[in-house]
Design a protein around this motif. Structure first.
Motif, PDB file in Angstrom:
ATOM      1  N   VAL A  20       0.840  -1.193   0.000  1.00 57.07           N
ATOM      2  CA  VAL A  20       0.000   0.000   0.000  1.00 57.07           C
ATOM      3  C   VAL A  20       0.880   1.251   0.000  1.00 57.07           C
ATOM      4  O   VAL A  20       1.815   1.365   0.800  1.00 57.07           O
ATOM      5  CB  VAL A  20      -0.952   0.002   1.226  1.00 57.07           C
ATOM      6  CG1 VAL A  20      -1.739   1.298   1.302  1.00 57.07           C
ATOM      7  CG2 VAL A  20      -1.880  -1.201   1.177  1.00 57.07           C
ATOM      8  N   ASN A  21       0.600   2.168  -0.916  1.00 55.35           N
ATOM      9  CA  ASN A  21       1.314   3.449  -1.028  1.00 55.35           C
ATOM     10  C   ASN A  21       2.830   3.283  -1.137  1.00 55.35           C
ATOM     11  O   ASN A  21       3.589   4.041  -0.538  1.00 55.35           O
ATOM     12  CB  ASN A  21       0.985   4.364   0.153  1.00 55.35           C
ATOM     13  CG  ASN A  21      -0.478   4.716   0.198  1.00 55.35           C
ATOM     14  OD1 ASN A  21      -1.106   4.927  -0.838  1.00 55.35           O
ATOM     15  ND2 ASN A  21      -1.036   4.755   1.390  1.00 55.35           N
ATOM     16  N   SER A  22       3.269   2.300  -1.893  1.00 55.64           N
ATOM     17  CA  SER A  22       4.709   2.050  -1.993  1.00 55.64           C
ATOM     18  C   SER A  22       5.220   2.102  -3.432  1.00 55.64           C
ATOM     19  O   SER A  22       6.248   1.511  -3.740  1.00 55.64           O
ATOM     20  CB  SER A  22       5.034   0.701  -1.371  1.00 55.64           C
ATOM     21  OG  SER A  22       4.314  -0.305  -2.054  1.00 55.64           O
ATOM     22  N   GLU A  23       4.529   2.815  -4.282  1.00 58.44           N
ATOM     23  CA  GLU A  23       4.924   2.899  -5.684  1.00 58.44           C
ATOM     24  C   GLU A  23       6.352   3.411  -5.845  1.00 58.44           C
ATOM     25  O   GLU A  23       7.019   3.105  -6.826  1.00 58.44           O
ATOM     26  CB  GLU A  23       3.950   3.781  -6.470  1.00 58.44           C
ATOM     27  CG  GLU A  23       2.574   3.178  -6.662  1.00 58.44           C
ATOM     28  CD  GLU A  23       1.654   3.331  -5.448  1.00 58.44           C
ATOM     29  OE1 GLU A  23       2.039   4.003  -4.460  1.00 58.44           O
ATOM     30  OE2 GLU A  23       0.553   2.750  -5.478  1.00 58.44           O
ATOM     31  N   ASP A  57      -2.703  -6.526  -2.024  1.00 58.75           N
ATOM     32  CA  ASP A  57      -1.789  -5.385  -1.855  1.00 58.75           C
ATOM     33  C   ASP A  57      -0.560  -5.761  -1.042  1.00 58.75           C
ATOM     34  O   ASP A  57      -0.228  -5.126  -0.032  1.00 58.75           O
ATOM     35  CB  ASP A  57      -2.505  -4.189  -1.210  1.00 58.75           C
ATOM     36  CG  ASP A  57      -3.130  -3.266  -2.234  1.00 58.75           C
ATOM     37  OD1 ASP A  57      -2.641  -3.243  -3.384  1.00 58.75           O
ATOM     38  OD2 ASP A  57      -4.095  -2.578  -1.885  1.00 58.75           O
TER      39      ASP A  57
END
Length: 141
Positions: free
Chosen positions: A54-57, A85
């Motif tokens: 999650v939110n780790s692009e 995810d």
């Protein structure tokens, strides 16, 4: 092939009963690291969850470069399970293996799991090192 024999022998060496379920799956913990062994179409899949994605692009490029020719993953592959995810490390084994070769592959896989779990746990995602951690001496449950 000899997948079930390898799994049974691993269990004997670790002094635990290790057996595939009817679905062809079993799990084992090496300290706090769970490794799933899954059999499909005469192939053995080694699978482990590394971390939440999650939110780790911002780490995708680093993980993709680590996958290149298996150089920083012990010949395993880091992937993204979009349904959950999560970042996953997996390796596929085919054909008959000698037990010593299987144990060496499994040990390298556990090392890679530990390295990438540690790297992904760093809040600032700084590059810790391009080398895997020092080898695991033997296996323990």
């Amino acid at each position: 092939n000899n997948i079930e024999q390898l799994i049974t022998q691993l269990g004997e060496i670790l002094h635990i009963e290790l057996k595939l379920s009817d679905d062809g799956v079993c799990g084992i913990f090496f300290d706090n690291d769970e490794i799933i062994l899954e059999v499909h179409d005469s192939k053995l899949y080694l699978i482990s969850v590394l971390a939440s994605a999650v939110n780790s692009e911002n780490v995708y490029a680093r993980l993709l470069s680590a996958n290149y020719l298996g150089a920083e993953t012990g010949h395993a592959t880091i992937s993204l399970d979009r349904n959950r995810d999560e970042f996953i490390l997996h390796r596929i084994l085919e054909g008959d293996l000698q037990y010593a070769e299987f144990e060496q592959i499994l040990t390298a896989f556990v090392q890679a799991v530990r390295y990438w779990k540690e790297w992904l746990s760093q809040s600032d995602f700084e590059d810790l090192s391009h080398d895997l951690p020092s080898p695991v001496m033997g296996m323990s449950v």
